[in-house]
Design a protein around this motif. Sequence first.
Motif, PDB file in Angstrom:
ATOM      1  N   SER A  35       0.830  -1.205   0.000  1.00  0.00           N
ATOM      2  CA  SER A  35       0.000   0.000   0.000  1.00  0.00           C
ATOM      3  C   SER A  35       0.862   1.251   0.000  1.00  0.00           C
ATOM      4  CB  SER A  35      -0.915  -0.012   1.225  1.00  0.00           C
ATOM      5  OG  SER A  35      -1.711   1.147   1.278  1.00  0.00           O
ATOM      6  N   GLY A  36       1.972   1.203   0.743  1.00  0.00           N
ATOM      7  CA  GLY A  36       2.900   2.330   0.773  1.00  0.00           C
ATOM      8  C   GLY A  36       3.552   2.582  -0.571  1.00  0.00           C
ATOM      9  N   ILE A  37       3.897   1.505  -1.276  1.00  0.00           N
ATOM     10  CA  ILE A  37       4.475   1.652  -2.615  1.00  0.00           C
ATOM     11  C   ILE A  37       3.472   2.325  -3.548  1.00  0.00           C
ATOM     12  CG2 ILE A  37       5.364   0.424  -4.636  1.00  0.00           C
ATOM     13  CD1 ILE A  37       6.387  -1.748  -2.740  1.00  0.00           C
ATOM     14  N   ALA A  38       2.231   1.880  -3.485  1.00  0.00           N
ATOM     15  CA  ALA A  38       1.193   2.490  -4.323  1.00  0.00           C
ATOM     16  C   ALA A  38       1.033   3.969  -3.987  1.00  0.00           C
ATOM     17  CB  ALA A  38      -0.134   1.759  -4.116  1.00  0.00           C
ATOM     18  N   ARG A  39       1.080   4.288  -2.714  1.00  0.00           N
ATOM     19  CA  ARG A  39       0.933   5.681  -2.290  1.00  0.00           C
ATOM     20  C   ARG A  39       2.086   6.531  -2.823  1.00  0.00           C
ATOM     21  NH1 ARG A  39       0.546   4.644   2.615  1.00  0.00           N
ATOM     22  NH2 ARG A  39      -1.710   4.449   2.739  1.00  0.00           N
ATOM     23  N   VAL A  40       3.293   5.987  -2.807  1.00  0.00           N
ATOM     24  CA  VAL A  40       4.450   6.717  -3.330  1.00  0.00           C
ATOM     25  C   VAL A  40       4.290   6.955  -4.832  1.00  0.00           C
ATOM     26  CG1 VAL A  40       6.927   6.566  -3.830  1.00  0.00           C
ATOM     27  CG2 VAL A  40       6.076   5.985  -1.552  1.00  0.00           C
ATOM     28  N   ILE A  41       3.889   5.927  -5.568  1.00  0.00           N
ATOM     29  CA  ILE A  41       3.706   6.076  -7.018  1.00  0.00           C
ATOM     30  C   ILE A  41       2.672   7.157  -7.317  1.00  0.00           C
ATOM     31  CG2 ILE A  41       2.886   4.933  -9.123  1.00  0.00           C
ATOM     32  CD1 ILE A  41       4.031   2.304  -7.945  1.00  0.00           C
ATOM     33  N   GLY A  42       1.603   7.190  -6.523  1.00  0.00           N
ATOM     34  CA  GLY A  42       0.550   8.160  -6.758  1.00  0.00           C
ATOM     35  C   GLY A  42       0.923   9.586  -6.371  1.00  0.00           C
ATOM     36  N   VAL A 116       9.222  11.184   0.796  1.00  0.00           N
ATOM     37  CA  VAL A 116       8.901   9.909   0.145  1.00  0.00           C
ATOM     38  C   VAL A 116       8.940   8.781   1.173  1.00  0.00           C
ATOM     39  CG1 VAL A 116       9.521   8.289  -1.685  1.00  0.00           C
ATOM     40  CG2 VAL A 116       9.836  10.751  -2.042  1.00  0.00           C
ATOM     41  N   ALA A 117       9.954   8.807   2.039  1.00  0.00           N
ATOM     42  CA  ALA A 117      10.074   7.786   3.073  1.00  0.00           C
ATOM     43  C   ALA A 117       8.877   7.808   4.018  1.00  0.00           C
ATOM     44  CB  ALA A 117      11.370   7.995   3.852  1.00  0.00           C
ATOM     45  N   ARG A 118       8.411   9.000   4.346  1.00  0.00           N
ATOM     46  CA  ARG A 118       7.246   9.106   5.227  1.00  0.00           C
ATOM     47  C   ARG A 118       5.995   8.565   4.541  1.00  0.00           C
ATOM     48  NH1 ARG A 118       9.263  14.642   5.944  1.00  0.00           N
ATOM     49  NH2 ARG A 118      10.721  14.625   7.710  1.00  0.00           N
ATOM     50  N   THR A 119       5.873   8.825   3.243  1.00  0.00           N
ATOM     51  CA  THR A 119       4.730   8.308   2.498  1.00  0.00           C
ATOM     52  C   THR A 119       4.764   6.787   2.457  1.00  0.00           C
ATOM     53  OG1 THR A 119       4.611  10.296   1.120  1.00  0.00           O
ATOM     54  CG2 THR A 119       3.562   8.309   0.256  1.00  0.00           C
ATOM     55  N   PHE A 124       2.744   2.923   9.377  1.00  0.00           N
ATOM     56  CA  PHE A 124       3.385   2.559  10.641  1.00  0.00           C
ATOM     57  C   PHE A 124       3.390   3.709  11.650  1.00  0.00           C
ATOM     58  CE2 PHE A 124       5.426   0.164   7.118  1.00  0.00           C
ATOM     59  CZ  PHE A 124       4.812  -1.054   7.384  1.00  0.00           C
ATOM     60  N   GLY A 125       2.761   4.808  11.282  1.00  0.00           N
ATOM     61  CA  GLY A 125       2.517   5.907  12.203  1.00  0.00           C
ATOM     62  C   GLY A 125       3.767   6.461  12.856  1.00  0.00           C
ATOM     63  N   GLU A 126       3.679   6.692  14.157  1.00  0.00           N
ATOM     64  CA  GLU A 126       4.763   7.325  14.898  1.00  0.00           C
ATOM     65  C   GLU A 126       5.932   6.376  15.157  1.00  0.00           C
ATOM     66  OE1 GLU A 126       3.201   9.078  18.412  1.00  0.00           O
ATOM     67  OE2 GLU A 126       2.047  10.605  17.335  1.00  0.00           O
ATOM     68  N   ARG A 127       5.815   5.153  14.727  1.00  0.00           N
ATOM     69  CA  ARG A 127       6.940   4.212  14.853  1.00  0.00           C
ATOM     70  C   ARG A 127       8.012   4.491  13.799  1.00  0.00           C
ATOM     71  NH1 ARG A 127       4.640  -1.429  14.095  1.00  0.00           N
ATOM     72  NH2 ARG A 127       6.713  -2.092  14.792  1.00  0.00           N
ATOM     73  N   PHE A 128       7.700   5.350  12.834  1.00  0.00           N
ATOM     74  CA  PHE A 128       8.671   5.697  11.788  1.00  0.00           C
ATOM     75  C   PHE A 128       8.888   7.194  11.745  1.00  0.00           C
ATOM     76  CE2 PHE A 128       9.786   7.167   7.544  1.00  0.00           C
ATOM     77  CZ  PHE A 128      10.932   6.425   7.317  1.00  0.00           C
ATOM     78  N   ALA A 129      10.147   7.591  11.537  1.00  0.00           N
ATOM     79  CA  ALA A 129      10.487   9.005  11.345  1.00  0.00           C
ATOM     80  C   ALA A 129      11.580   9.095  10.291  1.00  0.00           C
ATOM     81  CB  ALA A 129      10.959   9.635  12.657  1.00  0.00           C
TER      82      ALA A 129
END
Length: 224
Positions: A35-42, A116-119, A124-129
Amino acid sequence: MTDATRPATAIDDWREHAFDLTRGIAAYTKSPLISGIARVIGRHPEAEIATAFNHKQVASKVWARDRLFESSGGRFSRIWVLGGWYGVLAAMLFDDTRFDVGLIESIDLDPDVAIVARTLNHAFGERFAAMTADMYALDYEHARPDLVVNTSCEHIADVRGWLDLLPKGTQVLLQSNDYFSEPTHINCVPSIDAFADLARLAKVSFAGALPTKKYTRFMLIGTV
């Protein structure tokens, strides 16, 4: 023919099809990574997400993930991934149910990659920065990540000098390669033994090599 010379419609068509395909696979698999990959492409048509997820990139990260679990287990409170680019390794760690990670911070010099990394890691919410920073300017002593990952040691002129910035006992996962013909690789190594001599870790829990078509990737897991 490159993207720069192909008609814009061909590029747009490719992205539209890739977007539809990845959204469909995400719906079928319920995978937050897909889903994240799709979001990045979009959302980020300029991002080189196809390169970030090519078979060589994925193979090296799967290798790192598996050997890390085997040598160190899957529970970490805070991981720093230096040269994290689009946050792919973070997404792959979060996607693996063997791992229980409190926070992964992807750190890169390029100011354009954090968004892009955040997208990619949105699910994973606040577990990623994602941060834009120089790895030589980080306050390792204050932050005390329990794992520091650097899979681009071939780009570091003085690997041991950088490792000396880390508090003693910090666990690290390091990769380099013997791809000497790549102009941006300023400090390749010819073997895993040479890499170990360069890093001079206090303890090594894993040392190995992953052959690819054009080069061999080397990896060390241990503590400074």
